[in-house]
Design an enzyme around this catalytic site. Structure first.
Site, PDB file in Angstrom:
ATOM      1  N   HIS A 182      34.034  70.311  24.350  1.00  9.45           N
ATOM      2  CA  HIS A 182      34.092  71.774  24.321  1.00  9.45           C
ATOM      3  C   HIS A 182      35.159  72.154  23.300  1.00  9.45           C
ATOM      4  O   HIS A 182      36.185  71.474  23.179  1.00  9.45           O
ATOM      5  CB  HIS A 182      34.519  72.356  25.668  1.00  9.45           C
ATOM      6  CG  HIS A 182      33.589  72.089  26.809  1.00  9.45           C
ATOM      7  ND1 HIS A 182      33.694  70.964  27.593  1.00  9.45           N
ATOM      8  CD2 HIS A 182      32.554  72.806  27.302  1.00  9.45           C
ATOM      9  CE1 HIS A 182      32.764  71.002  28.535  1.00  9.45           C
ATOM     10  NE2 HIS A 182      32.056  72.111  28.385  1.00  9.45           N
ATOM     11  N   GLU A 349      21.505  67.211  33.502  1.00  3.78           N
ATOM     12  CA  GLU A 349      22.627  66.581  34.200  1.00  3.78           C
ATOM     13  C   GLU A 349      22.188  66.210  35.607  1.00  3.78           C
ATOM     14  O   GLU A 349      21.678  67.053  36.360  1.00  3.78           O
ATOM     15  CB  GLU A 349      23.832  67.513  34.251  1.00  3.78           C
ATOM     16  CG  GLU A 349      25.009  66.877  34.986  1.00  3.78           C
ATOM     17  CD  GLU A 349      26.297  67.668  34.861  1.00  3.78           C
ATOM     18  OE1 GLU A 349      27.079  67.661  35.859  1.00  3.78           O
ATOM     19  OE2 GLU A 349      26.538  68.286  33.819  1.00  3.78           O
ATOM     20  N   ASP A 377      23.143  64.121  30.764  1.00  2.36           N
ATOM     21  CA  ASP A 377      24.523  64.032  31.226  1.00  2.36           C
ATOM     22  C   ASP A 377      24.505  63.159  32.472  1.00  2.36           C
ATOM     23  O   ASP A 377      24.079  63.599  33.550  1.00  2.36           O
ATOM     24  CB  ASP A 377      25.086  65.429  31.540  1.00  2.36           C
ATOM     25  CG  ASP A 377      25.761  66.054  30.334  1.00  2.36           C
ATOM     26  OD1 ASP A 377      25.680  65.487  29.235  1.00  2.36           O
ATOM     27  OD2 ASP A 377      26.364  67.137  30.477  1.00  2.36           O
ATOM     28  N   ASP A 390      30.627  65.311  39.978  1.00  8.27           N
ATOM     29  CA  ASP A 390      30.716  64.633  38.685  1.00  8.27           C
ATOM     30  C   ASP A 390      31.228  63.195  38.813  1.00  8.27           C
ATOM     31  O   ASP A 390      32.161  62.778  38.131  1.00  8.27           O
ATOM     32  CB  ASP A 390      31.619  65.409  37.723  1.00  8.27           C
ATOM     33  CG  ASP A 390      30.957  66.666  37.193  1.00  8.27           C
ATOM     34  OD1 ASP A 390      29.726  66.727  37.187  1.00  8.27           O
ATOM     35  OD2 ASP A 390      31.683  67.597  36.792  1.00  8.27           O
ATOM     36  N   ASP A 420      29.213  62.666  31.666  1.00 11.64           N
ATOM     37  CA  ASP A 420      29.854  63.900  32.150  1.00 11.64           C
ATOM     38  C   ASP A 420      30.364  63.610  33.558  1.00 11.64           C
ATOM     39  O   ASP A 420      29.876  64.145  34.547  1.00 11.64           O
ATOM     40  CB  ASP A 420      28.847  65.047  32.147  1.00 11.64           C
ATOM     41  CG  ASP A 420      29.510  66.384  32.410  1.00 11.64           C
ATOM     42  OD1 ASP A 420      30.736  66.410  32.634  1.00 11.64           O
ATOM     43  OD2 ASP A 420      28.803  67.412  32.415  1.00 11.64           O
TER      44      ASP A 420
END
Length: 521
Positions: A182, A349, A377, A390, A420
């Site tokens: 990011h 993801e 992800d 996560d 991720d």
């Protein structure tokens, strides 16, 4: 009191007129809130206010320019300044399934050929900068637990430079050639957008120098459009058009930096693009604006010559109660509605899939059959916890199902598999970052081996062929339906002339299919 306020307001307008200055929006001349919210519909700023504001802006711009020139003259830090952040870890090597070395691969052998191409090209692993180098172990109930050595500098820019050096050292030792970021993770926000962009340029220059002469490049970049208070109502879906503009400026800069660094994709995750209540939400306007925003991004991508893929990442909720890109099917429908299926693909993801009530395999297959599977992800959630935890995906069976879809898709094109995923709050040693990634890479490599074995054996293909035989038999009813040669009348006549199919239906053999999967593992 109201009469007195009216008299004072009239006096202000009269005074402005007497001095030759017409104020068509009087409340902007009285120090009210609207002086910060210029609106074309509201008319011109009063001249005196405009002159004072312009002078202040010139002074601020001059001060910023001096700061930028000073920073530009300062030498950028070189790798030798930092030394090693992981001195206890050497280059991670493949040692085979019988190895007992936790700092070695047992299943991931980068150059080994699987179904005709190197394992590393099937998997295209990527390190997530935010979790790996910015994750401090903090959560809603507790403070940070990790004191990473690259986070020691008190100056945010020096800490950013140190983290970038740690990133490249980590990838080099792990044998991974891609990373994801990011914009606000790799460079801190400044006093304004111009300074923030300058910070990002400086850190990008460090990354550019570090990647020179190496195969390391970003798998994708993205703009963080969810953390800053300005995005509390959304970014592209904000009720405030100025926020939309800020978000566009931020994505533009992030795309520029991704292109500069040779990034292969660019991701959009709409953590704030949704609503908490429909009572105060114009859903139609917000969705249309989101479509406009994505169309602008696609246009700018072409303008600057970025050849990578634009990716939308579905997630049902968290932090927003209801996100517009709920799951793969919803996001596919959004892309179709706004004519964007040729411009975007999906970044699936796994933990987001389970939050939406699906398996990761389901979301990947939904994207694949729609021609939109672009990136993964890789992570997973805890079945006892109902939020986005996560965690690293380390279950070989789940990995085999994930990689089975990738194999059917022929790979991921410009995409890859980004971890991720983050360490648990209690894991605080820098070496833990290696253990976590090694476990994840081995699991997915093992999954790829299983998926390849299934394909080569043809057992599942044979089971599917037998189960759907009535649709593939040459000249049969199924082919007539597929080719549009029959309608309801013809099908009714066929049903009346033939026995009830309930007596001849075959077994689904799900248990046998699961045995085939276990055999491959």
């Amino acid at each position: 009191m109201a009469h007195l306020a009216g008299v004072l307001l009239a006096a202000l307008v009269a005074a402005a007129a007497a001095s030759g200055e017409q104020c068509t929006a009087p409340d902007t001349c009285t120090g009210g809130r609207k002086e910060r919210d210029f609106s074309v519909e509201g008319g011109e700023w009063c001249a005196a206010r405009r002159r004072r504001r312009a002078a202040a802006q010139r002074r601020n711009a001059s001060a910023r320019a001096r700061t930028h020139r000073r920073r530009a003259r300062a030498p950028l830090p070189l790798p030798a300044r930092y030394g090693e952040f992981f001195p206890e870890v050497s280059k991670i090597k493949y040692e085979g399934p019988k190895s007992t070395n936790p700092l070695a691969f047992r299943y991931y052998n980068a150059d080994e050929k699987v179904l005709g191409k190197p394992m590393k090209d099937w998997l295209k692993f990527s390190v997530a900068f935010w979790h790996t180098f910015r994750g401090d172990g903090g959560d809603p109930f507790g403070s940070a637990t990790k004191a990473w050595p690259w986070a020691k500098p008190a100056d945010p820019m020096q800490a950013a430079y140190a983290a970038m050096h740690a990133n490249f050292e980590f990838m080099t030792k792990l044998g991974v050639e891609r990373w994801c970021f990011h914009d606000r993770d790799i460079a801190p926000e400044g006093a304004d957008l111009a300074e923030t962009n300058r910070n990002l340029d400086l850190v990008a220059e460090v990354a550019l120098r570090l990647q020179a002469g190496t195969p390391i490049r970003p798998l994708w970049g993205t703009a963080q459009l969810f953390k800053h208070p300005r995005y509390m109502h959304g970014a592209a879906t904000s009720p405030n058009a100025t926020v939309f503009a800020y978000a566009a400026a931020q994505v533009k800069k992030a795309l520029d930096v991704t292109l500069l660094l040779g990034g292969e994709n660019f991701v959009f995750w709409g953590g704030r693009e949704g609503y908490s209540s429909l009572l105060n939400t114009d859903m139609a306007l917000e969705l249309d604006n989101l479509g406009r925003f994505m169309s602008m991004a696609a246009a700018y991508k072409k303008k600057i010559g970025f050849k990578g893929t634009l990716l939308l990442e579905p997630k049902p909720q968290e932090p927003t109660k209801h996100q517009y890109d709920w799951d793969a099917a919803t996001t596919t429908a959004f892309l179709r509605r706004y004519g964007l299926t040729k411009e975007f693909k999906l970044n699936i993801e796994c933990n987001h899939a389970t939050l939406s009530g699906h398996s990761c395999e389901h979301e990947l297959e939904t994207a694949r059959i729609n021609g939109l599977l672009g990136n993964i992800d890789a992570n997973t959630g805890d079945p006892q916890v109902g939020w986005d935890t996560d965690q690293f995906l380390v279950d070989p069976r789940e990995a085999a199902l994930v990689m089975g879809v990738v194999v059917k898709n022929g790979g991921l094109g410009t995409g890859g598999i980004n971890f991720d995923a983050k360490l648990r709050r209690e894991s605080t040693d820098p070496a833990d970052l290696f253990y976590a990634h090694i476990a994840g890479m081995d699991a997915l490599a093992r999954g790829l081996r299983a998926a390849a074995a299934l394909k080569e054996a043809g057992l599942l293909d044979g089971l599917l062929s037998e189960r759907y035989h009535s649709w593939s038999a040459k000249g049969g009813l199924g082919q007539k339906i597929i080719k549009g040669k029959v309608g309801f009348e013809e099908l009714e006549a066929f049903a009346l002339a033939n026995p009830d199919p309930a007596e001849s239906l075959g077994s689904g053999r799900q248990e046998l299919a699961e045995i085939y999967l276990d055999m491959a593992l």
